[in-house]
Motif scaffolding. Sequence first.
Motif, PDB file in Angstrom:
ATOM      1  N   GLU A   1      -5.490  -5.653  -2.612  1.00 30.40           N
ATOM      2  CA  GLU A   1      -5.260  -5.319  -1.201  1.00 30.40           C
ATOM      3  C   GLU A   1      -6.577  -5.296  -0.428  1.00 30.40           C
ATOM      4  N   GLU A   2      -7.615  -4.769  -1.055  1.00 31.34           N
ATOM      5  CA  GLU A   2      -8.925  -4.719  -0.410  1.00 31.34           C
ATOM      6  C   GLU A   2      -9.457  -6.116  -0.119  1.00 31.34           C
TER       7      GLU A   2
ATOM      8  N   THR B   1      -8.779 -13.404  -6.151  1.00 30.60           N
ATOM      9  CA  THR B   1      -7.501 -12.721  -5.921  1.00 30.60           C
ATOM     10  C   THR B   1      -6.434 -13.229  -6.875  1.00 30.60           C
TER      11      THR B   1
ATOM     12  N   ALA C   1      -4.892  -2.137  -5.774  1.00 30.92           N
ATOM     13  CA  ALA C   1      -5.708  -1.660  -4.651  1.00 30.92           C
ATOM     14  C   ALA C   1      -6.871  -2.625  -4.403  1.00 30.92           C
ATOM     15  N   LYS C   2      -7.433  -3.164  -5.473  1.00 33.21           N
ATOM     16  CA  LYS C   2      -8.526  -4.132  -5.340  1.00 33.21           C
ATOM     17  C   LYS C   2      -8.018  -5.416  -4.681  1.00 33.21           C
TER      18      LYS C   2
ATOM     19  N   PRO D   1       0.799  -1.221   0.000  1.00 32.83           N
ATOM     20  CA  PRO D   1       0.000   0.000   0.000  1.00 32.83           C
ATOM     21  C   PRO D   1       0.832   1.272   0.000  1.00 32.83           C
TER      22      PRO D   1
ATOM     23  N   GLU E   1      -5.043   0.620  -9.626  1.00 33.56           N
ATOM     24  CA  GLU E   1      -6.423   0.262  -9.299  1.00 33.56           C
ATOM     25  C   GLU E   1      -6.553  -1.238  -9.070  1.00 33.56           C
TER      26      GLU E   1
ATOM     27  N   THR F   1      -7.411  -7.724   2.708  1.00 32.28           N
ATOM     28  CA  THR F   1      -7.773  -7.139   4.005  1.00 32.28           C
ATOM     29  C   THR F   1      -9.103  -7.700   4.503  1.00 32.28           C
ATOM     30  N   LEU F   2     -10.052  -7.843   3.573  1.00 29.27           N
ATOM     31  CA  LEU F   2     -11.354  -8.405   3.922  1.00 29.27           C
ATOM     32  C   LEU F   2     -11.209  -9.834   4.434  1.00 29.27           C
TER      33      LEU F   2
END
Length: 327
Positions: free
Chosen positions: A23-24, A43, A20-21, A4, A17, A27-28
């Motif tokens: 990483e999201e 992923t 970032a997706k 990040p 982008e 994290t979830l």
Amino acid sequence: MSDPTRTYLEFERPLAELEAKIEELETLARGNGEDAPDVAEETAKLRQKAADQLAQIYGQLDPWRKTQVARHPDRPHFREYRKALIEDFEELSGDRRFSEDAAIIGGLGRFRGQSVVVIGHEKGHDTQSRLHHNFGMARPEGYRKAIRLMDMAEKFDLPVLTFVDTAGAYPGLGAEERGQSEAIARSTERCLTLGTPLVSVITGEGGSGGAVALASANVVMMLEHSIYSVISPEGCASILWKDSTRAKDAAVAMKITAEDLTALKIVDKVIPEPVGGAHRNTHVTLKSVGDAIEASLRDLSGLSPAQLKLQRRERFLAIGRMEMGDL
């Protein structure tokens, strides 16, 4: 796992982008623990898409984009090369005339078991260190320090390694008053007259005489996405077209990339970078540079001082030389 804190260039926005997706999603998954939805497959697909996009982007970089990569703030600087490649480093400071210049760092050390003198531009890695090192733009004291170290290298028969990464020599009033052009000329002359092997690597920007003063070597190498030029693309555009926004056009016309400079016999070897640039895999980059330096020193090891000077002379005289068949 994506990073990040990574800095993305303008042309890397689509990749930013995607990562970032990723990483999201990661994290979830971590936040939900065992009850997390099965995001592994999605992923993995995004990772493959990001890898393909990265390879595509960096497989067709134009000269202006290469310029941006060469200036990337996360690109490894001299301190990283020194820590990874030079053991028992002992920094030697000052030019014995005026002061210390932190834009150029030099000293003694061991490169893979061999004693060497190492000199390099240091840009810094954050605001404070960049100001301290003047963004890698040396004043006369820096080049006179380099001369002093090369004198010492010849006295003790030590090879010299230089790492070049500068937008150019510092153009300030004080630097000019203390003989900036004379210091650059004498440093360039000392490179050319050195009686020990001299190997130079352009690791980022090789700007103007500030770079040539440390890169007039037996072997000049460049990292794949580095640049080497007589002036910055912005400066060239300002002079030729009175419009610095035409820097992209200038970058193309100036032939500043490793591929162009190899064809022109200005650079001897291009060191490949990891996909995505040196900043995406610093460890691999440092090892590749070390291996290339080791090979060059091995090739030069059997030459006498006179042969080294002659080889260097012939190398630079060959730049721009045309054969009868080329006419």
